[in-house]
Design a protein around this motif. Structure first.
Motif, PDB file in Angstrom:
ATOM      1  N   ILE A  19       0.541  -1.919  -0.393  1.00 60.85           N
ATOM      2  CA  ILE A  19       0.021   0.088  -0.089  1.00 60.85           C
ATOM      3  C   ILE A  19       0.749   1.633   0.186  1.00 60.85           C
ATOM      4  CG2 ILE A  19      -1.592   1.589   1.172  1.00 60.85           C
ATOM      5  CD1 ILE A  19      -2.170  -1.684   2.316  1.00 60.85           C
ATOM      6  N   VAL A  42      -9.031   5.888  -1.068  1.00 65.54           N
ATOM      7  CA  VAL A  42      -8.718   4.177  -0.172  1.00 65.54           C
ATOM      8  C   VAL A  42      -9.341   3.862   0.202  1.00 65.54           C
ATOM      9  CG1 VAL A  42      -6.831   3.243   1.118  1.00 65.54           C
ATOM     10  CG2 VAL A  42      -6.417   4.614  -0.096  1.00 65.54           C
ATOM     11  N   ASP A  44     -11.092   0.916   2.063  1.00 64.00           N
ATOM     12  CA  ASP A  44     -10.915  -0.032   2.145  1.00 64.00           C
ATOM     13  C   ASP A  44     -12.241  -0.786   3.066  1.00 64.00           C
ATOM     14  OD1 ASP A  44      -9.969  -2.346   4.409  1.00 64.00           O
ATOM     15  OD2 ASP A  44     -11.033  -1.176   6.421  1.00 64.00           O
ATOM     16  N   ALA A  52      -6.329  -1.530   8.452  1.00 62.45           N
ATOM     17  CA  ALA A  52      -7.211  -0.594   8.762  1.00 62.45           C
ATOM     18  C   ALA A  52      -6.473   0.419   9.290  1.00 62.45           C
ATOM     19  CB  ALA A  52      -8.575  -0.973   8.979  1.00 62.45           C
ATOM     20  N   LEU A  55      -3.496   1.711   7.627  1.00 64.33           N
ATOM     21  CA  LEU A  55      -4.123   2.976   6.384  1.00 64.33           C
ATOM     22  C   LEU A  55      -4.987   4.296   6.976  1.00 64.33           C
ATOM     23  CD1 LEU A  55      -7.053   0.517   4.637  1.00 64.33           C
ATOM     24  CD2 LEU A  55      -4.528   1.710   3.643  1.00 64.33           C
ATOM     25  N   ASP A  56      -5.561   3.791   8.689  1.00 58.52           N
ATOM     26  CA  ASP A  56      -5.721   5.492   8.766  1.00 58.52           C
ATOM     27  C   ASP A  56      -4.058   6.245   8.792  1.00 58.52           C
ATOM     28  OD1 ASP A  56      -8.158   5.532   8.896  1.00 58.52           O
ATOM     29  OD2 ASP A  56      -7.961   4.082  10.531  1.00 58.52           O
ATOM     30  N   VAL A  59      -2.397   7.139   5.634  1.00 59.29           N
ATOM     31  CA  VAL A  59      -2.554   8.386   4.626  1.00 59.29           C
ATOM     32  C   VAL A  59      -2.170   9.815   4.453  1.00 59.29           C
ATOM     33  CG1 VAL A  59      -4.256   6.917   3.351  1.00 59.29           C
ATOM     34  CG2 VAL A  59      -5.356   7.988   5.022  1.00 59.29           C
ATOM     35  N   ASN A  66      -7.193   9.983   1.993  1.00 61.08           N
ATOM     36  CA  ASN A  66      -8.621   9.856   2.056  1.00 61.08           C
ATOM     37  C   ASN A  66      -8.842   8.435   2.498  1.00 61.08           C
ATOM     38  OD1 ASN A  66      -8.597  12.519   3.206  1.00 61.08           O
ATOM     39  ND2 ASN A  66     -10.131  12.651   1.696  1.00 61.08           N
ATOM     40  N   VAL A  67      -9.008   7.833   3.323  1.00 57.36           N
ATOM     41  CA  VAL A  67     -10.046   6.696   3.207  1.00 57.36           C
ATOM     42  C   VAL A  67     -10.791   6.284   4.041  1.00 57.36           C
ATOM     43  CG1 VAL A  67      -9.171   3.944   5.061  1.00 57.36           C
ATOM     44  CG2 VAL A  67      -7.143   5.308   4.314  1.00 57.36           C
ATOM     45  N   TYR A  68     -11.996   5.529   3.315  1.00 55.93           N
ATOM     46  CA  TYR A  68     -13.133   5.235   3.709  1.00 55.93           C
ATOM     47  C   TYR A  68     -13.024   3.454   3.334  1.00 55.93           C
ATOM     48  CZ  TYR A  68     -13.389   9.781   1.412  1.00 55.93           C
ATOM     49  OH  TYR A  68     -12.968  11.279   1.269  1.00 55.93           O
ATOM     50  N   HIS A  69     -13.873   3.668   5.061  1.00 53.11           N
ATOM     51  CA  HIS A  69     -13.770   1.903   5.929  1.00 53.11           C
ATOM     52  C   HIS A  69     -15.418   1.932   5.531  1.00 53.11           C
ATOM     53  CE1 HIS A  69     -10.641   2.103   7.608  1.00 53.11           C
ATOM     54  NE2 HIS A  69     -10.368   3.464   8.607  1.00 53.11           N
ATOM     55  N   ALA A  96      -4.228  -1.979  -4.720  1.00 56.01           N
ATOM     56  CA  ALA A  96      -3.125  -1.693  -3.837  1.00 56.01           C
ATOM     57  C   ALA A  96      -1.828  -1.614  -3.999  1.00 56.01           C
ATOM     58  CB  ALA A  96      -3.382  -2.036  -2.936  1.00 56.01           C
TER      59      ALA A  96
END
Length: 106
Positions: A19, A42, A44, A52, A55-56, A59, A66-69, A96
């Motif tokens: 990633i 991104v 997730d 997870a 990733l936070d 970024v 931005n990460v979206y879970h 990824a």
């Protein structure tokens, strides 16, 4: 006229090093091409807590990412949710574990 790209990257328990390499390659491609109007989404796809959380953290080093879970529902659904959230005129997809060059956006 500035072109605005939304780059959607679905992630599901990928290796953190993959990633980071992917995001770094976008960062380099963006810097080399001098694009400012780019967002990286991104997505997730319900990764385990370790991925997870990573990733936070990852970024935070990329102001345009931005990460979206999401709950796990597959890469196609993660991409579709990315499309719904995208603000760009053009939408691109990467995985990824991909690496991109400047030509990716041309």
């Amino acid at each position: 006229m500035l072109v605005f790209y939304s780059i959607i990257i679905p992630v599901y328990n990928n290796e953190i090093s993959d990633i980071k390499r992917c995001l770094n390659s976008f960062d380099q491609a963006i810097l080399q091409a001098i694009f400012n109007d780019i967002e990286i989404l991104v997505m997730d796809d319900g990764s385990k807590d370790k991925c997870a959380r990573a990733l936070d953290q990852i970024v935070t080093g990329y102001p345009n990412a931005n990460v979206y879970h999401l709950p796990h529902s597959g890469a196609a659904n993660a991409r579709n949710e990315g499309i719904r959230r995208a603000k760009g005129m053009y939408i691109c997809f990467a995985d990824a574990d991909d690496m991109v060059t400047r030509q990716f956006l041309f």
